[in-house]
Design a protein around this motif. Structure first.
Motif, short mmCIF file in Angstrom:
data_model
loop_
_atom_site.label_atom_id
_atom_site.label_comp_id
_atom_site.label_asym_id
_atom_site.label_seq_id
_atom_site.Cartn_x
_atom_site.Cartn_y
_atom_site.Cartn_z
N GLU A 77 0.81 -1.21 0.00
CA GLU A 77 0.00 0.00 0.00
C GLU A 77 0.84 1.27 0.00
O GLU A 77 0.39 2.31 -0.47
CB GLU A 77 -0.96 0.00 1.19
CG GLU A 77 -2.02 -1.08 1.10
CD GLU A 77 -3.24 -0.79 1.95
OE1 GLU A 77 -3.09 -0.08 2.97
OE2 GLU A 77 -4.33 -1.28 1.59
N ALA A 78 2.05 1.21 0.54
CA ALA A 78 2.92 2.38 0.56
C ALA A 78 4.36 1.92 0.75
O ALA A 78 4.61 0.84 1.31
CB ALA A 78 2.52 3.34 1.68
N VAL A 79 5.31 2.73 0.29
CA VAL A 79 6.72 2.41 0.46
C VAL A 79 7.44 3.63 0.99
O VAL A 79 7.05 4.78 0.75
CB VAL A 79 7.36 1.93 -0.86
CG1 VAL A 79 6.67 0.68 -1.38
CG2 VAL A 79 7.35 3.03 -1.91
N GLY A 80 8.51 3.39 1.72
CA GLY A 80 9.33 4.46 2.23
C GLY A 80 10.37 4.91 1.22
O GLY A 80 10.51 4.33 0.13
N GLU A 81 11.11 5.90 1.59
CA GLU A 81 12.14 6.46 0.72
C GLU A 81 13.18 5.40 0.34
O GLU A 81 13.60 4.60 1.17
CB GLU A 81 12.83 7.62 1.44
CG GLU A 81 13.91 8.30 0.63
CD GLU A 81 14.60 9.41 1.42
OE1 GLU A 81 15.57 9.97 0.90
OE2 GLU A 81 14.16 9.67 2.57
N GLY A 82 13.54 5.40 -0.93
CA GLY A 82 14.62 4.54 -1.40
C GLY A 82 14.24 3.12 -1.73
O GLY A 82 15.10 2.33 -2.14
N VAL A 83 12.97 2.73 -1.57
CA VAL A 83 12.56 1.36 -1.88
C VAL A 83 12.58 1.15 -3.40
O VAL A 83 12.01 1.95 -4.16
CB VAL A 83 11.16 1.07 -1.32
CG1 VAL A 83 10.63 -0.27 -1.86
CG2 VAL A 83 11.19 1.05 0.19
N THR A 84 13.24 0.09 -3.84
CA THR A 84 13.36 -0.19 -5.27
C THR A 84 12.85 -1.58 -5.66
O THR A 84 12.63 -1.85 -6.84
CB THR A 84 14.83 -0.09 -5.72
OG1 THR A 84 15.62 -1.04 -4.99
CG2 THR A 84 15.37 1.31 -5.49
N LEU A 85 12.65 -2.47 -4.69
CA LEU A 85 12.28 -3.84 -5.00
C LEU A 85 10.79 -4.05 -5.19
O LEU A 85 10.36 -5.09 -5.68
CB LEU A 85 12.80 -4.78 -3.91
CG LEU A 85 14.32 -4.87 -3.76
CD1 LEU A 85 14.69 -5.78 -2.59
CD2 LEU A 85 14.95 -5.38 -5.05
N THR A 86 9.99 -3.08 -4.79
CA THR A 86 8.54 -3.21 -4.93
C THR A 86 7.94 -1.81 -4.97
O THR A 86 8.62 -0.81 -4.72
CB THR A 86 7.96 -4.02 -3.76
OG1 THR A 86 6.58 -4.30 -4.00
CG2 THR A 86 8.09 -3.28 -2.43
N LYS A 87 6.65 -1.73 -5.29
CA LYS A 87 5.96 -0.45 -5.40
C LYS A 87 4.51 -0.62 -4.97
O LYS A 87 3.99 -1.76 -4.92
CB LYS A 87 6.03 0.06 -6.83
CG LYS A 87 5.32 -0.82 -7.84
CD LYS A 87 5.53 -0.33 -9.26
CE LYS A 87 4.75 -1.17 -10.27
NZ LYS A 87 5.11 -2.59 -10.22
#
Length: 369
Positions: free
Chosen positions: A68-78
């Motif tokens: 549902e949401a991702v933090g800063e810098g996450v690249t493996l999922t969206k």
């Protein structure tokens, strides 16, 4: 946000489903709406006191859900991704990951603490206290926050109740036979304990080409289901299995023996080793009580017959490759996950689900949110 989770406040008590406060994801973290979570025996070890844990703890490490949401810098999922949790996080960079052993990732050293990988703090809170999360996942909850190292985007066409099993039990059992056991076409294989892990080990041995698969379990229902999954013979206990295997294999015994009992017994190790052939391999996958870790074992047989005893955590799998692989086998009709889900429960009935596990009624119970 506020959500609900099943919390174990101390061992020898029931799970308590209650409202918790969940912080938003920080850098490198992911907010997941949980869709389904398998009732694995690992959490039962915490409840019974066999394995210590950092309380109070939200259980659940075998799950599937939606980002549902991702933090800063996450690249493996969206946001919007359909994911399965990896019960052991993987960084992809440590020596184990770099050599194809993601199940031994250095990040797993933080699992016992049950806090966030990024900074060692908690995102989950209740009654004015920080909560820990099993395997840094905590999916016995409607929502959870985890590090991106613990999520794997998968095919959204696989139902959550089936997909969630690959995050621990199926990967662990299947890999115990295929990877740690190294089952080859024509092998004789014994699986000691055919619940969630053992049923997956039976299927793994079948897919690897085993000639005979001996399912060993005291519960008639589980032995019957093992036949459905590919077992060719069954026995109620290790002693009965020894005579059966000796007769059927003309004294050769089993090339691979996989130990996937709900609770390991050190006093049985010598009897389990006796099921193995010369150069046979015994794969120790099940968890043992912390106070029962010294086996009764005749060591001379190891040298004289070159028998092997190997340990196995998380099926020796590389979860980012093998979880999608297992779901592909499921979609192609080669891996039966649906029959492994004996019964589903709402979150509020988690204690009934674990009672059914104790009573031997389920191959796998699954919480469906």
């Amino acid at each position: 946000m506020r959500t609900q989770a099943a919390v174990l406040w101390e061992s020898h008590t029931d799970w308590k489903v209650e409202e918790i406060e969940l912080d938003p994801p920080r850098a490198g973290e992911v907010l997941v709406r949980v869709a389904a979570a398998g009732l694995c025996h690992s959490e039962e070890h915490h409840l019974t006191g066999d394995v210590p844990f950092a309380a109070p703890m939200i259980g659940g490490h075998e799950g599937a859900g939606y980002v549902e949401a991702v933090g800063e810098g996450v690249t493996l999922t969206k946001p919007g991704d359909y994911i399965v949790f990896s019960s052991i996080p993987n960084c992809g960079r440590c020596p184990s990951c770099a050599t194809g052993r993601q199940n031994l990732c250095d990040l797993a050293a933080a699992i016992v603490a049950g806090r966030q990988l990024s900074d060692g703090t908690s995102r989950h809170h209740a009654a004015g206290q920080d909560l820990t999360i099993t395997c840094m996942v905590g999916c016995y909850a409607r929502h959870t926050v985890v590090n991106e190292a613990s999520v794997i985007p998968v095919d959204p066409q696989v139902p959550p109740a089936a997909a969630c099993l690959t995050g621990c039990g199926v990967a662990t059992g299947w890999g115990s036979a295929v990877y740690a056991g190294g089952v080859r076409p024509g092998d004789n294989v014994a699986v000691v304990g055919v619940g969630g892990l053992g049923s997956a080990a039976v299927q793994g041995a079948r897919l690897a080409g085993a000639r005979r698969i001996f399912a060993i379990d005291p519960v008639p229902f589980k032995r019957e289901m093992a036949g459905h999954f590919g077992a060719t013979h069954s026995a109620t206990d290790v002693t009965a299995a020894f005579d059966l295997i000796r007769e059927v294999t003309w004294g050769r015994m089993c090339d691979v023996v996989v130990a996937t009992m709900g609770v390991g017994r050190a006093d049985l190790m010598d009897d389990i080793l006796a099921l193995a052939a010369k150069r046979g391999r015994v794969v120790v996958t099940n968890i043992y009580p912390a106070t029962d870790t010294r086996p009764n074992l005749a060591l001379n047989g190891l040298a004289q017959w070159e028998k092997q005893i190997v340990g196995c955590i998380f099926g020796s799998v590389n979860s980012r490759a093998d979880i999608p692989r297992l779901l592909g086998l499921y979609r192609d009709g080669l891996l039966d996950l649906d029959s492994m889900v004996t019964r589903t429960y709402p979150l509020e009935e988690i204690n009934q689900g674990y009672q059914d596990l104790r009573d031997g009624k389920n191959i796998r119970g699954v919480l469906v949110m």
